[in-house]
Design a protein around this motif. Structure first.
Motif, PDB file in Angstrom:
ATOM      1  N   ASN A   3       0.860  -1.179   0.000  1.00 37.03           N
ATOM      2  CA  ASN A   3       0.000   0.000   0.000  1.00 37.03           C
ATOM      3  C   ASN A   3       0.901   1.234   0.000  1.00 37.03           C
ATOM      4  O   ASN A   3       1.745   1.379   0.879  1.00 37.03           O
ATOM      5  CB  ASN A   3      -0.895  -0.023   1.246  1.00 37.03           C
ATOM      6  CG  ASN A   3      -1.811   1.165   1.304  1.00 37.03           C
ATOM      7  OD1 ASN A   3      -2.310   1.640   0.289  1.00 37.03           O
ATOM      8  ND2 ASN A   3      -2.047   1.655   2.505  1.00 37.03           N
ATOM      9  N   ILE A   4       0.720   2.114  -0.982  1.00 35.89           N
ATOM     10  CA  ILE A   4       1.516   3.340  -1.064  1.00 35.89           C
ATOM     11  C   ILE A   4       0.905   4.366  -0.124  1.00 35.89           C
ATOM     12  O   ILE A   4      -0.273   4.699  -0.240  1.00 35.89           O
ATOM     13  CB  ILE A   4       1.555   3.878  -2.505  1.00 35.89           C
ATOM     14  CG1 ILE A   4       2.217   2.849  -3.417  1.00 35.89           C
ATOM     15  CG2 ILE A   4       2.299   5.209  -2.573  1.00 35.89           C
ATOM     16  CD1 ILE A   4       2.094   3.147  -4.898  1.00 35.89           C
ATOM     17  N   GLU A  25      12.027  10.423 -11.135  1.00 38.42           N
ATOM     18  CA  GLU A  25      12.354   9.546 -10.013  1.00 38.42           C
ATOM     19  C   GLU A  25      11.232   9.667  -8.991  1.00 38.42           C
ATOM     20  O   GLU A  25      10.925  10.761  -8.517  1.00 38.42           O
ATOM     21  CB  GLU A  25      13.676   9.955  -9.377  1.00 38.42           C
ATOM     22  CG  GLU A  25      14.044   9.076  -8.197  1.00 38.42           C
ATOM     23  CD  GLU A  25      15.339   9.521  -7.557  1.00 38.42           C
ATOM     24  OE1 GLU A  25      16.383   8.988  -7.934  1.00 38.42           O
ATOM     25  OE2 GLU A  25      15.274  10.410  -6.680  1.00 38.42           O
ATOM     26  N   TYR A  26      10.612   8.561  -8.699  1.00 37.16           N
ATOM     27  CA  TYR A  26       9.577   8.488  -7.676  1.00 37.16           C
ATOM     28  C   TYR A  26      10.172   7.846  -6.431  1.00 37.16           C
ATOM     29  O   TYR A  26      10.906   6.858  -6.535  1.00 37.16           O
ATOM     30  CB  TYR A  26       8.420   7.593  -8.127  1.00 37.16           C
ATOM     31  CG  TYR A  26       7.547   8.158  -9.212  1.00 37.16           C
ATOM     32  CD1 TYR A  26       6.276   8.622  -8.923  1.00 37.16           C
ATOM     33  CD2 TYR A  26       7.973   8.193 -10.532  1.00 37.16           C
ATOM     34  CE1 TYR A  26       5.456   9.120  -9.921  1.00 37.16           C
ATOM     35  CE2 TYR A  26       7.155   8.675 -11.532  1.00 37.16           C
ATOM     36  CZ  TYR A  26       5.898   9.141 -11.224  1.00 37.16           C
ATOM     37  OH  TYR A  26       5.091   9.627 -12.214  1.00 37.16           O
ATOM     38  N   LEU A  82       4.210  -4.995  -9.224  1.00 36.05           N
ATOM     39  CA  LEU A  82       4.927  -4.197 -10.214  1.00 36.05           C
ATOM     40  C   LEU A  82       3.946  -3.473 -11.141  1.00 36.05           C
ATOM     41  O   LEU A  82       4.128  -2.297 -11.449  1.00 36.05           O
ATOM     42  CB  LEU A  82       5.873  -5.098 -11.013  1.00 36.05           C
ATOM     43  CG  LEU A  82       6.906  -4.417 -11.871  1.00 36.05           C
ATOM     44  CD1 LEU A  82       7.744  -3.427 -11.080  1.00 36.05           C
ATOM     45  CD2 LEU A  82       7.802  -5.452 -12.525  1.00 36.05           C
ATOM     46  N   ALA A  83       2.891  -4.147 -11.548  1.00 37.78           N
ATOM     47  CA  ALA A  83       1.861  -3.517 -12.390  1.00 37.78           C
ATOM     48  C   ALA A  83       1.180  -2.375 -11.642  1.00 37.78           C
ATOM     49  O   ALA A  83       0.897  -1.323 -12.220  1.00 37.78           O
ATOM     50  CB  ALA A  83       0.838  -4.558 -12.833  1.00 37.78           C
ATOM     51  N   MET A  84       0.940  -2.562 -10.342  1.00 44.41           N
ATOM     52  CA  MET A  84       0.317  -1.517  -9.535  1.00 44.41           C
ATOM     53  C   MET A  84       1.235  -0.300  -9.421  1.00 44.41           C
ATOM     54  O   MET A  84       0.791   0.837  -9.547  1.00 44.41           O
ATOM     55  CB  MET A  84      -0.020  -2.053  -8.139  1.00 44.41           C
ATOM     56  CG  MET A  84      -0.932  -1.158  -7.341  1.00 44.41           C
ATOM     57  SD  MET A  84      -0.251  -0.196  -5.986  1.00 44.41           S
ATOM     58  CE  MET A  84       0.876  -1.215  -5.155  1.00 44.41           C
ATOM     59  N   ILE A  85       2.539  -0.526  -9.226  1.00 45.58           N
ATOM     60  CA  ILE A  85       3.515   0.565  -9.130  1.00 45.58           C
ATOM     61  C   ILE A  85       3.588   1.314 -10.454  1.00 45.58           C
ATOM     62  O   ILE A  85       3.575   2.543 -10.496  1.00 45.58           O
ATOM     63  CB  ILE A  85       4.915   0.023  -8.743  1.00 45.58           C
ATOM     64  CG1 ILE A  85       4.898  -0.598  -7.352  1.00 45.58           C
ATOM     65  CG2 ILE A  85       5.976   1.104  -8.866  1.00 45.58           C
ATOM     66  CD1 ILE A  85       4.609   0.346  -6.223  1.00 45.58           C
ATOM     67  N   GLU A  86       3.638   0.581 -11.558  1.00 42.35           N
ATOM     68  CA  GLU A  86       3.712   1.215 -12.872  1.00 42.35           C
ATOM     69  C   GLU A  86       2.457   2.043 -13.147  1.00 42.35           C
ATOM     70  O   GLU A  86       2.537   3.164 -13.635  1.00 42.35           O
ATOM     71  CB  GLU A  86       3.910   0.169 -13.966  1.00 42.35           C
ATOM     72  CG  GLU A  86       4.262   0.790 -15.290  1.00 42.35           C
ATOM     73  CD  GLU A  86       4.925  -0.184 -16.243  1.00 42.35           C
ATOM     74  OE1 GLU A  86       5.299   0.286 -17.327  1.00 42.35           O
ATOM     75  OE2 GLU A  86       5.070  -1.367 -15.935  1.00 42.35           O
ATOM     76  N   SER A  87       1.302   1.526 -12.798  1.00 41.10           N
ATOM     77  CA  SER A  87       0.046   2.257 -12.968  1.00 41.10           C
ATOM     78  C   SER A  87       0.029   3.514 -12.098  1.00 41.10           C
ATOM     79  O   SER A  87      -0.386   4.590 -12.546  1.00 41.10           O
ATOM     80  CB  SER A  87      -1.120   1.343 -12.596  1.00 41.10           C
ATOM     81  OG  SER A  87      -2.328   2.032 -12.676  1.00 41.10           O
ATOM     82  N   PHE A  88       0.503   3.391 -10.853  1.00 42.33           N
ATOM     83  CA  PHE A  88       0.558   4.546  -9.949  1.00 42.33           C
ATOM     84  C   PHE A  88       1.427   5.649 -10.542  1.00 42.33           C
ATOM     85  O   PHE A  88       1.047   6.821 -10.550  1.00 42.33           O
ATOM     86  CB  PHE A  88       1.107   4.114  -8.579  1.00 42.33           C
ATOM     87  CG  PHE A  88       1.210   5.243  -7.600  1.00 42.33           C
ATOM     88  CD1 PHE A  88       0.148   5.551  -6.777  1.00 42.33           C
ATOM     89  CD2 PHE A  88       2.363   6.011  -7.508  1.00 42.33           C
ATOM     90  CE1 PHE A  88       0.231   6.610  -5.880  1.00 42.33           C
ATOM     91  CE2 PHE A  88       2.461   7.068  -6.620  1.00 42.33           C
ATOM     92  CZ  PHE A  88       1.383   7.368  -5.800  1.00 42.33           C
ATOM     93  N   HIS A  92       0.308   9.499 -11.777  1.00 42.34           N
ATOM     94  CA  HIS A  92       0.822  10.635 -11.010  1.00 42.34           C
ATOM     95  C   HIS A  92       1.959  11.371 -11.705  1.00 42.34           C
ATOM     96  O   HIS A  92       2.786  12.008 -11.045  1.00 42.34           O
ATOM     97  CB  HIS A  92       1.257  10.165  -9.622  1.00 42.34           C
ATOM     98  CG  HIS A  92       0.107   9.706  -8.777  1.00 42.34           C
ATOM     99  ND1 HIS A  92      -0.355   8.413  -8.827  1.00 42.34           N
ATOM    100  CD2 HIS A  92      -0.673  10.363  -7.914  1.00 42.34           C
ATOM    101  CE1 HIS A  92      -1.391   8.305  -7.998  1.00 42.34           C
ATOM    102  NE2 HIS A  92      -1.597   9.479  -7.428  1.00 42.34           N
ATOM    103  N   LEU A  93       1.998  11.277 -13.033  1.00 41.01           N
ATOM    104  CA  LEU A  93       3.002  12.042 -13.773  1.00 41.01           C
ATOM    105  C   LEU A  93       2.774  13.532 -13.567  1.00 41.01           C
ATOM    106  O   LEU A  93       1.621  13.989 -13.532  1.00 41.01           O
ATOM    107  CB  LEU A  93       2.922  11.722 -15.273  1.00 41.01           C
ATOM    108  CG  LEU A  93       3.577  10.452 -15.732  1.00 41.01           C
ATOM    109  CD1 LEU A  93       3.201  10.144 -17.177  1.00 41.01           C
ATOM    110  CD2 LEU A  93       5.082  10.529 -15.582  1.00 41.01           C
TER     111      LEU A  93
END
Length: 96
Positions: A3-4, A25-26, A82-88, A92-93
């Protein structure tokens, strides 16, 4: 499942013009359940390098980092994480 809880984004500049596209960089603060192999008492961050080029966004690299020691941990995220992180990251760009 992770959970972020907090995040920061920094635009990376290429003063020499070698790299193509825009790079970000996130730093993601995450919560991990106690029964997960990623769990540490001090907590974990994920450092993500993300690229946008020709309107195609992609995750370049990520590291799992112990929040207290700043040491890179030798773990990999599962495909769904990993898919969730990439989507996040994509959602949030920074606005241009």
């Amino acid at each position: 499942m992770i959970n972020i809880t907090n995040y920061t984004i920094e635009t990376l500049n290429d003063p020499f013009g070698i790299l193509t596209g825009d790079r970000y960089e996130y730093l993601l603060d995450i919560e991990v359940p106690e029964d997960d192999e990623l769990y540490t008492e001090s907590g974990i961050m994920i450092k993500v390098l993300y690229r946008v080029e020709d309107q195609v966004a992609s995750l370049i690299k990520y590291d799992l980092i112990d929040r207290e020691t700043s040491q890179v941990l030798d773990f990999e995220l599962e495909e769904d994480e990993l898919a969730m992180i990439e989507s996040f990251c994509k959602e949030h760009l920074p606005a241009e």
